[in-house]
Write a protein that holds these residues in place. Structure first.
Motif, PDB file in Angstrom:
ATOM      1  N   THR A   1       0.846  -1.190   0.000  1.00 57.31           N
ATOM      2  CA  THR A   1       0.000   0.000   0.000  1.00 57.31           C
ATOM      3  C   THR A   1       0.883   1.242   0.000  1.00 57.31           C
ATOM      4  OG1 THR A   1      -0.114   0.344   2.402  1.00 57.31           O
ATOM      5  CG2 THR A   1      -1.666  -1.242   1.434  1.00 57.31           C
ATOM      6  N   VAL A   2       0.292   2.373  -0.357  1.00 61.24           N
ATOM      7  CA  VAL A   2       1.029   3.624  -0.270  1.00 61.24           C
ATOM      8  C   VAL A   2       1.322   3.916   1.203  1.00 61.24           C
ATOM      9  CG1 VAL A   2       0.081   4.573  -2.394  1.00 61.24           C
ATOM     10  CG2 VAL A   2      -1.121   4.940  -0.259  1.00 61.24           C
ATOM     11  N   PRO A   3       2.446   4.554   1.497  1.00 62.81           N
ATOM     12  CA  PRO A   3       2.862   4.753   2.894  1.00 62.81           C
ATOM     13  C   PRO A   3       2.167   5.937   3.550  1.00 62.81           C
ATOM     14  CG  PRO A   3       4.531   5.618   1.426  1.00 62.81           C
ATOM     15  CD  PRO A   3       3.487   4.989   0.542  1.00 62.81           C
ATOM     16  N   VAL A   4       0.868   5.788   3.785  1.00 65.71           N
ATOM     17  CA  VAL A   4       0.079   6.841   4.422  1.00 65.71           C
ATOM     18  C   VAL A   4      -0.674   6.229   5.590  1.00 65.71           C
ATOM     19  CG1 VAL A   4      -1.777   8.519   4.126  1.00 65.71           C
ATOM     20  CG2 VAL A   4      -0.172   8.096   2.242  1.00 65.71           C
ATOM     21  N   GLU A   5      -0.598   6.866   6.756  1.00 64.37           N
ATOM     22  CA  GLU A   5      -1.305   6.362   7.929  1.00 64.37           C
ATOM     23  C   GLU A   5      -2.814   6.423   7.717  1.00 64.37           C
ATOM     24  OE1 GLU A   5      -0.186   4.838  10.508  1.00 64.37           O
ATOM     25  OE2 GLU A   5       1.915   5.057   9.949  1.00 64.37           O
TER      26      GLU A   5
END
Length: 284
Positions: free
Chosen positions: A82-86
């Protein structure tokens, strides 16, 4: 037969597996835990499973449901990262699963597994193999499909492929290619105070804006031509960054984005198009 198979699809299992996968953080560059969890599930439903660790932090899961050996191999393909976003903890509301990676694309991975499970449980013997491939170096800029390219070079691929990352109820039979572009506009010398910079010094930010304008003009042209099933080709600007202080004349500006192109177009054509834009701005 079709209705019988569809009737065996279990929405509860799909929801649970999606949630289980989404609960595992799997940013591009570190998908080991989710790969192992997905591989365990595929083994439990009766598939032959192998974890390929050519990329140690981003292993590939390759699973097969053996057919009768009399037909082509159909591949289901998806990515684990996944994209590295919380994101808040995953949850279900009104029949939808929310959480980082639920749509992009752990829900698709769950659908791959459920499809294989239904076929395996009915005892249907396909003419050819059903191949499930899950890889982890998808999301740019940290991943560029290196692991998937490696699999294809090794001959691990289907004769036809269904990518289960679909945001609609229809299955597209064609897709758009994607190129990620990155321009760095530079000028000689160091950054300098605006009042101490000689008249006529090129301004990298203004040059980058000129490049953005060229890109947007081309995007507007592309939008006029709709390709069946996938829409129009496009340009997108995602990052424009330059300067280190509000009154300093910078010496560099960075521009990053995507160019999506149709099945009749080619990467080489797109590269030539981008190069021509860069040369035009450089000469100006």
């Amino acid at each position: 037969m079709r209705e019988e198979l569809l009737g065996r699809v279990d929405a509860g299992r799909l929801e649970q597996l999606t949630l289980d996968l989404v609960r595992i953080r799997s940013y591009t560059g570190d998908t080991r835990e989710v790969a192992e969890a997905y591989a365990r599930h595929l083994r439990e439903i009766g598939l032959e499973v192998e974890i390929l660790r050519d990329f140690q932090n981003d292993p590939c899961v390759v699973a097969r449901l053996r057919g009768a050996g009399q037909g082509p191999t159909l591949e289901f393909n998806g990515h684990l990262d996944t994209v590295p976003v919380e994101h808040p903890a995953p949850y279900v509301q009104d029949g939808r699963v929310y959480g980082r990676g639920s749509a992009d694309m752990k829900g698709g991975l769950a659908a791959m597994a459920e499809s294989a499970r239904v076929i395996a449980e009915t005892g249907i013997r396909l003419k050819g193999d059903l191949l499930l491939v899950a890889h982890g170096l998808h999301e740019a800029p940290d991943g560029h499909g290196e692991d998937l390219v490696d699999l294809v070079r090794r001959g691990i691929k289907g004769d036809s492929v269904i990518i289960t990352e679909v945001a609609s109820d229809t299955l597209p039979v064609v897709g758009l290619g994607q190129a990620a572009y990155e321009f760095t506009v530079t000028r000689p010398g160091e950054s300098s105070h605006e009042l101490l910079t000689p008249f006529g010094t090129p301004h990298p930010i203004l040059a980058a804006v000129r490049l953005v304008n060229l890109i947007q003009a081309r995007h507007a042209e592309l939008a006029k031509v709709q390709i069946p099933y996938v829409g129009a080709e496009s340009f997108f600007v995602g990052i424009l960054h330059g300067g280190d202080f509000f009154n300093r004349w910078t010496n560099a500006c960075r521009l990053v984005g995507t160019r999506r192109y149709g099945p009749e177009n080619t990467y080489d054509n797109v590269l030539a198009e981008l190069t021509a834009m860069a040369l035009q701005v450089e000469q100006e």
